[in-house]
Scaffold this motif. Structure first.
Motif, PDB file in Angstrom:
ATOM      1  N   THR A   1       0.467  -1.225   0.136  1.00 18.14           N
ATOM      2  CA  THR A   1       0.089  -0.120   0.155  1.00 18.14           C
ATOM      3  C   THR A   1       1.085   1.518  -0.496  1.00 18.14           C
ATOM      4  O   THR A   1       0.799   2.204  -0.823  1.00 18.14           O
ATOM      5  CB  THR A   1      -0.922   0.123   0.977  1.00 18.14           C
ATOM      6  N   ALA A   2       2.133   1.170   0.750  1.00 14.93           N
ATOM      7  CA  ALA A   2       2.471   2.219   0.648  1.00 14.93           C
ATOM      8  C   ALA A   2       3.421   3.089  -0.095  1.00 14.93           C
ATOM      9  O   ALA A   2       4.016   4.249  -0.472  1.00 14.93           O
ATOM     10  CB  ALA A   2       4.034   2.408   2.139  1.00 14.93           C
ATOM     11  N   VAL A   3       3.212   2.240  -1.565  1.00 13.97           N
ATOM     12  CA  VAL A   3       3.913   2.755  -2.824  1.00 13.97           C
ATOM     13  C   VAL A   3       2.887   3.018  -3.878  1.00 13.97           C
ATOM     14  O   VAL A   3       3.419   4.317  -4.054  1.00 13.97           O
ATOM     15  CB  VAL A   3       4.687   1.775  -3.525  1.00 13.97           C
ATOM     16  N   ILE A   4       1.377   2.998  -3.235  1.00 17.58           N
ATOM     17  CA  ILE A   4       0.457   3.333  -4.569  1.00 17.58           C
ATOM     18  C   ILE A   4      -0.038   5.008  -4.061  1.00 17.58           C
ATOM     19  O   ILE A   4      -0.765   5.677  -5.047  1.00 17.58           O
ATOM     20  CB  ILE A   4      -0.928   2.458  -4.212  1.00 17.58           C
ATOM     21  N   PHE A   5      -0.337   4.813  -2.876  1.00 15.42           N
ATOM     22  CA  PHE A   5      -1.357   6.622  -2.359  1.00 15.42           C
ATOM     23  C   PHE A   5      -0.557   7.539  -2.111  1.00 15.42           C
ATOM     24  O   PHE A   5       0.792   7.420  -1.607  1.00 15.42           O
ATOM     25  CB  PHE A   5      -2.482   5.624  -1.135  1.00 15.42           C
ATOM     26  N   GLY A   6      -0.993   8.956  -2.732  1.00 22.48           N
ATOM     27  CA  GLY A   6      -1.013  10.035  -2.410  1.00 22.48           C
ATOM     28  C   GLY A   6      -1.488  10.915  -2.117  1.00 22.48           C
ATOM     29  O   GLY A   6      -2.740  10.454  -1.732  1.00 22.48           O
ATOM     30  N   ASP A   7      -1.514  12.297  -1.477  1.00 22.95           N
ATOM     31  CA  ASP A   7      -2.059  12.683  -1.076  1.00 22.95           C
ATOM     32  C   ASP A   7      -1.729  14.270  -2.238  1.00 22.95           C
ATOM     33  O   ASP A   7      -1.771  14.189  -2.740  1.00 22.95           O
ATOM     34  CB  ASP A   7      -1.181  14.297   0.125  1.00 22.95           C
ATOM     35  N   GLY A   8      -3.672  15.027  -2.231  1.00 24.17           N
ATOM     36  CA  GLY A   8      -4.134  15.938  -2.565  1.00 24.17           C
ATOM     37  C   GLY A   8      -4.921  16.249  -2.703  1.00 24.17           C
ATOM     38  O   GLY A   8      -6.248  15.729  -2.332  1.00 24.17           O
ATOM     39  N   ALA A   9      -5.936  17.520  -3.275  1.00 33.84           N
ATOM     40  CA  ALA A   9      -6.969  17.145  -3.841  1.00 33.84           C
ATOM     41  C   ALA A   9      -6.770  18.236  -4.698  1.00 33.84           C
ATOM     42  O   ALA A   9      -6.557  19.126  -5.752  1.00 33.84           O
ATOM     43  CB  ALA A   9      -7.249  18.661  -2.805  1.00 33.84           C
ATOM     44  N   GLY A  10      -8.740  17.938  -5.647  1.00 34.78           N
ATOM     45  CA  GLY A  10      -8.964  18.457  -6.874  1.00 34.78           C
ATOM     46  C   GLY A  10     -10.883  19.256  -6.184  1.00 34.78           C
ATOM     47  O   GLY A  10     -11.617  18.485  -5.670  1.00 34.78           O
ATOM     48  N   ALA A  11     -11.093  20.177  -7.590  1.00 34.76           N
ATOM     49  CA  ALA A  11     -12.512  20.091  -7.708  1.00 34.76           C
ATOM     50  C   ALA A  11     -12.801  20.650  -8.573  1.00 34.76           C
ATOM     51  O   ALA A  11     -11.934  21.129  -9.553  1.00 34.76           O
ATOM     52  CB  ALA A  11     -12.460  21.594  -6.298  1.00 34.76           C
ATOM     53  N   VAL A  12     -14.531  20.878  -7.905  1.00 37.11           N
ATOM     54  CA  VAL A  12     -14.805  21.848  -9.881  1.00 37.11           C
ATOM     55  C   VAL A  12     -16.616  22.902  -8.805  1.00 37.11           C
ATOM     56  O   VAL A  12     -16.619  22.287  -8.052  1.00 37.11           O
ATOM     57  CB  VAL A  12     -15.451  20.739 -10.577  1.00 37.11           C
ATOM     58  N   VAL A  13     -16.554  23.450 -10.107  1.00 38.80           N
ATOM     59  CA  VAL A  13     -17.835  23.937  -9.711  1.00 38.80           C
ATOM     60  C   VAL A  13     -19.017  23.783 -10.581  1.00 38.80           C
ATOM     61  O   VAL A  13     -18.620  23.604 -12.028  1.00 38.80           O
ATOM     62  CB  VAL A  13     -17.089  25.447  -9.378  1.00 38.80           C
ATOM     63  N   LEU A  14     -20.381  23.739  -9.731  1.00 38.72           N
ATOM     64  CA  LEU A  14     -20.829  23.324 -11.154  1.00 38.72           C
ATOM     65  C   LEU A  14     -21.931  24.595 -10.257  1.00 38.72           C
ATOM     66  O   LEU A  14     -22.575  24.980  -9.641  1.00 38.72           O
ATOM     67  CB  LEU A  14     -21.883  22.257 -10.581  1.00 38.72           C
ATOM     68  N   ARG A  15     -22.842  24.736 -12.024  1.00 42.02           N
ATOM     69  CA  ARG A  15     -24.096  25.710 -11.699  1.00 42.02           C
ATOM     70  C   ARG A  15     -25.172  25.499 -12.295  1.00 42.02           C
ATOM     71  O   ARG A  15     -25.203  24.539 -12.798  1.00 42.02           O
ATOM     72  CB  ARG A  15     -23.538  27.073 -12.441  1.00 42.02           C
ATOM     73  N   ALA A  16     -26.313  25.610 -11.939  1.00 44.41           N
ATOM     74  CA  ALA A  16     -28.116  25.485 -12.505  1.00 44.41           C
ATOM     75  C   ALA A  16     -27.412  25.813 -14.516  1.00 44.41           C
ATOM     76  O   ALA A  16     -26.803  26.936 -14.410  1.00 44.41           O
ATOM     77  CB  ALA A  16     -28.393  25.792 -12.201  1.00 44.41           C
TER      78      ALA A  16
END
Length: 343
Positions: free
Chosen positions: A163-178
């Protein structure tokens, strides 16, 4: 006396993607650095996962910090600082209670907006995306910020090579509108599913009510993330493929209509097997797992932001999103990529 004209209900509201953003911690860890400790090699890790490096949060950094960074960039990309709701998909909240999303919203200047966490492990972003689209369709929100953020390194046994070789940290985001379902950027149908009968395949055994009420102190290994790799691989390919075919059929798309498959970045071989099963050429798979590893709920929005920045996702391109994670959970959706003034 005139006859009144028949009334027609307004067209249903659709969720339209209008901004993207991402955030990675500054520290990158290469395969060579891990290999020194894990009796492994760069070649072994790359051959089995497709990963060359991953990013790891430093002490003093929390999931909310990465979420705020990605959320701020997505809001800037969308051209407006305001939303009605903030949804945070994460397996690694800042603390068990309260949810992390309200704090993220407050730090982004969105105090008063609805804010809650979504927990579906690696499928979390798609579950949150569907939830955001539902808020818009119901008229409960006009604009929604959807974030996937993880500090998965906090769950890993640093000496577990699997498992130690597979995972990393981070963030992504999107904005949705009507908006309208015919617009570029409108999210298509969703397919979501789960199978709790196989929850043991992806777990952190300790820390929850089941372990705490057992009266038995947790074993050291139970405090870390554990995964039955071969079984997870098999289920991931089967579930993601079926889910992807379902949304393509409901959207009226053929496999050959898909310009880009952006799957959860779990393992490059899984992505390729899913593409093969659905009938999408492997060259149409976008993957950034080599550079960031598996970032769980953050992986799809991170990939979308990078593909957009690199010019891979171009206006009018048909995009298929699909993911699989602990629970077991899975999900898919489609969209036509919006123009530069929208994302």
């Amino acid at each position: 006396m005139s006859t009144p004209l028949p009334s027609h209900p307004p067209p249903p509201r659709a969720a339209v993607l209008t901004g993207v953003g991402s955030c990675l911690p500054p520290t990158a860890v290469t395969n060579d650095e891990l290999a020194e400790r894990l009796d492994s090699s760069d070649a072994w890790i790359r051959s089995r996962t497709g990963i060359r490096r991953r990013y790891v949060a430093s002490p003093g950094t929390a999931t909310s910090d990465l979420a705020v960074g990605a959320g701020a960039k997505a809001l800037k990309s969308s051209g407006t600082p305001d939303v009605d709701a903030v949804l945070l998909a994460t397996t690694t909240p800042d603390r068990p209670c309260p949810a992390t999303a309200p704090a993220v919203a407050a730090r982004l200047g969105l105090t008063g907006a609805a804010a809650y966490d979504v927990s579906a492990v690696c499928t979390g972003f798609l579950y949150a995306l569907a939830s955001g689209a539902g808020l818009i369709a119901a008229g409960a929100a006009d604009r929604v910020l959807v974030i996937g953020a993880e500090t998965f390194s906090t769950l890993l046994d640093p000496d577990d090579r699997s498992t130690a070789v597979i995972f990393g940290d981070g963030a992504g985001a999107v904005v949705l509108r009507a908006g309208d379902a015919a617009e570029p950027g409108a999210l298509g149908p969703f397919d979501l599913g789960s199978d709790g009968g196989r929850e043991e395949l992806i777990t952190v055994a300790a820390g929850g009510s089941r372990q705490r009420l057992s009266g038995v102190p947790p074993a050291t290994r139970d405090q870390y993330f554990a995964m039955e790799g071969k079984e997870v691989f098999r289920h991931a390919v089967r579930r993601m493929s079926a889910s992807a075919r379902s949304v393509l059929g409901r959207a009226g798309w053929r496999a050959e209509d898909v310009d880009h498959l952006v799957g959860h970045q779990a393992n490059l071989r899984i992505t390729h097997h899913v593409a093969d099963a659905v009938g999408i050429p492997r060259r149409r798979c976008f993957s950034n797992i080599a550079e960031v590893g598996n970032t769980a709920a953050a992986s799809i929005p991170l990939a979308l932001d990078q593909a957009h920045a690199d010019g891979v996702l171009t206006p009018g391109g048909r995009v298929l999103l699909t993911a699989f994670g602990g629970g077991l959970t899975w999900g898919s959706t489609v969209l036509t990529w919006p123009g530069p003034d929208r994302a």
